[in-house]
Design an enzyme around this catalytic site. Structure first.
Site, PDB file in Angstrom:
ATOM      1  N   MET A 111       0.830  -1.199   0.000  1.00  0.00           N
ATOM      2  CA  MET A 111       0.000   0.000   0.000  1.00  0.00           C
ATOM      3  C   MET A 111       0.870   1.257   0.000  1.00  0.00           C
ATOM      4  SD  MET A 111      -3.521  -0.679   2.017  1.00  0.00           S
ATOM      5  CE  MET A 111      -2.908  -0.444   3.689  1.00  0.00           C
ATOM      6  N   GLY A 112       2.162   1.099  -0.357  1.00  0.00           N
ATOM      7  CA  GLY A 112       3.035   2.256  -0.385  1.00  0.00           C
ATOM      8  C   GLY A 112       3.527   2.647   0.991  1.00  0.00           C
ATOM      9  N   ASN A 113       4.047   3.897   1.095  1.00  0.00           N
ATOM     10  CA  ASN A 113       4.713   4.351   2.323  1.00  0.00           C
ATOM     11  C   ASN A 113       5.751   3.299   2.738  1.00  0.00           C
ATOM     12  OD1 ASN A 113       5.268   6.060   4.483  1.00  0.00           O
ATOM     13  ND2 ASN A 113       3.739   5.099   5.804  1.00  0.00           N
ATOM     14  N   LEU A 114       6.625   2.967   1.790  1.00  0.00           N
ATOM     15  CA  LEU A 114       7.485   1.805   1.930  1.00  0.00           C
ATOM     16  C   LEU A 114       8.579   2.016   2.972  1.00  0.00           C
ATOM     17  CD1 LEU A 114       7.916   0.857  -1.834  1.00  0.00           C
ATOM     18  CD2 LEU A 114       6.126   0.153  -0.227  1.00  0.00           C
ATOM     19  N   ASP A 159       2.293  -9.631   9.062  1.00  0.00           N
ATOM     20  CA  ASP A 159       0.838  -9.774   8.954  1.00  0.00           C
ATOM     21  C   ASP A 159       0.525 -11.265   8.882  1.00  0.00           C
ATOM     22  OD1 ASP A 159      -0.069  -6.885   8.644  1.00  0.00           O
ATOM     23  OD2 ASP A 159       1.461  -7.034   7.090  1.00  0.00           O
ATOM     24  N   HIS A 180       9.409  -3.707   3.370  1.00  0.00           N
ATOM     25  CA  HIS A 180       8.895  -3.890   2.022  1.00  0.00           C
ATOM     26  C   HIS A 180      10.040  -4.157   1.034  1.00  0.00           C
ATOM     27  CE1 HIS A 180       5.565  -1.187   3.644  1.00  0.00           C
ATOM     28  NE2 HIS A 180       4.895  -2.238   3.218  1.00  0.00           N
ATOM     29  N   SER A 183       4.482   0.629   8.374  1.00  0.00           N
ATOM     30  CA  SER A 183       4.175   1.971   7.884  1.00  0.00           C
ATOM     31  C   SER A 183       3.558   2.826   8.982  1.00  0.00           C
ATOM     32  CB  SER A 183       3.235   1.878   6.679  1.00  0.00           C
ATOM     33  OG  SER A 183       3.859   1.202   5.611  1.00  0.00           O
TER      34      SER A 183
END
Length: 280
Positions: A26-29, A150, A33, A186
Site C-alpha cells: 500500500m506504499g509508504n514503503l 501480517d 517492504h 508503515s
C-alpha cells in the site's frame, strides 16, 4: 523501472514474461517492504511491486484518507532494489465499477483475532489480492511474496490460493525489525518520539509470553491474561496477546510444542495500533 497505471499498460509490460514475482504493497514503503522485493527478485523473470491503498480493507473510522502516501520516495526505493515494474493503479482503474463481487474467506480463520477487531478486513484484503493476482500474474501464474508480520493475512492468502487452485506460489518473508526489535511498519510513522521508544514493548511482551508458555507444564490461557495486564500497566490498550497453532491459528492442544506455535498480539499505543508476532 517501468511504471504502469492501468491494467492494459501492466499487461503490455509483462506480455513476454512467463513467471513474474510479485510484492503487493500500500506504499509508504520501509525497509521491510524493500526486503520482500529483494527476496522476490530471484524467484521470477520479472520483479513486480504494486502500490495501491485499498479502500475495501479500511473500516469507516480507520485512516484511509490520512494513510501516508510517499510516492517519490517509494519509487526511488523500488528502483534501487531492482524492481522491474511498478503497478500503481488509480482507484478508478482497479475498481472501475462498484466491487459487488467479493471474496469472503472462511470465517473460522478470518473472523478471529484481526478479523474480530476489524470486521470485514479480510474480505477487503482477499478481494484486492485476488484482483491484483489477476492483473499481475494472470492465467499463467507466478510467485507472490508476503511478510510474516501480517501473520493472519499470510494464512488467509495461502488458504485462498489453495482453495481457488490459483497458479500462484506464496512465499513468506521474515519480519524486518529495527535494532531494538520493533517490527517495521508503515504505521510506526504515527508514533511520537516517546511512543517510539515504548513501542518495542509489544515485541518484548510476545517473546515473554512465548517463553512463559514454553516453560508451563500445560497450555495456560492465564498466561495470556497476565501478558495483557502487563502491557496495560505500561499504558497500552491491547486487543489481544495470544498463543495459537501456526498451522490454523486455533488454540493449542496439549501435544503442541516448540516449532508448532506462534504468539500474536495487537495493541494500541496512543492513537496508533500495532501488531506483531513471535514464532516458537
Amino acid at each position: 523501472m517501468l511504471i504502469a497505471h492501468t491494467i492494459a499498460e501492466l499487461r503490455e509490460a509483462l506480455a513476454s514474461r512467463r513467471h513474474p514475482a510479485f510484492v503487493p504493497t500500500m506504499g509508504n514503503l520501509h525497509e521491510g517492504h524493500i526486503a520482500l522485493v529483494r527476496q522476490a527478485r530471484p524467484l521470477g523473470d520479472a520483479t513486480v511491486a504494486s502500490i495501491f491503498v485499498n479502500r475495501l480493507q479500511f473500516l469507516p473510522h480507520e485512516d484511509f484518507d490520512s494513510y501516508p502516501r510517499t510516492w517519490d520516495a517509494d519509487c526511488a526505493a523500488l528502483r534501487a532494489a531492482g524492481c522491474d515494474v511498478l503497478f500503481a493503479p488509480r482507484e478508478a482503474d482497479l475498481y472501475p465499477e462498484p466491487q459487488t463481487f467479493k471474496v469472503h474467506p472462511d470465517p473460522a480463520l478470518a473472523d478471529m483475532l484481526e478479523g474480530h477487531f476489524r470486521p470485514g478486513f479480510f474480505v477487503g484484503v482477499s478481494t484486492v489480492v485476488m484482483k491484483l493476482f489477476a492483473c499481475v500474474l494472470g492465467a499463467s501464474g507466478g510467485t507472490a511474496v508476503f511478510g510474516k508480520k501480517d501473520y493472519q493475512q499470510l494464512m488467509v492468502i495461502r488458504h485462498m490460493v489453495r482453495q481457488f487452485a490459483l497458479p500462484v506460489q506464496i512465499v513468506a518473508g521474515e519480519t524486518s525489525r529495527a535494532p531494538d526489535g520493533l517490527a517495521l511498519s508503515s504505521r510506526n510513522g504515527y508514533l511520537s518520539p516517546e511512543e517510539r521508544q515504548e513501542a518495542v514493548a509489544l515485541s518484548q511482551a510476545l517473546r515473554a509470553l512465548a517463553q512463559a508458555w514454553s516453560a508451563a507444564p500445560s497450555p495456560s490461557p492465564a498466561l495470556e491474561a497476565q501478558a495483557m495486564q502487563a502491557l496495560q500497566a505500561r499504558g497500552w490498550q491491547p486487543d489481544y496477546l495470544t498463543v495459537r497453532r501456526r498451522s490454523d491459528l486455533m488454540a493449542p492442544a496439549a501435544g503442541d510444542g516448540p516449532g508448532d506455535l506462534v504468539a500474536l498480539g495487537a495493541a494500541r499505543l496512543g492513537s496508533t495500533r500495532l501488531i506483531d508476532n513471535h514464532e516458537f
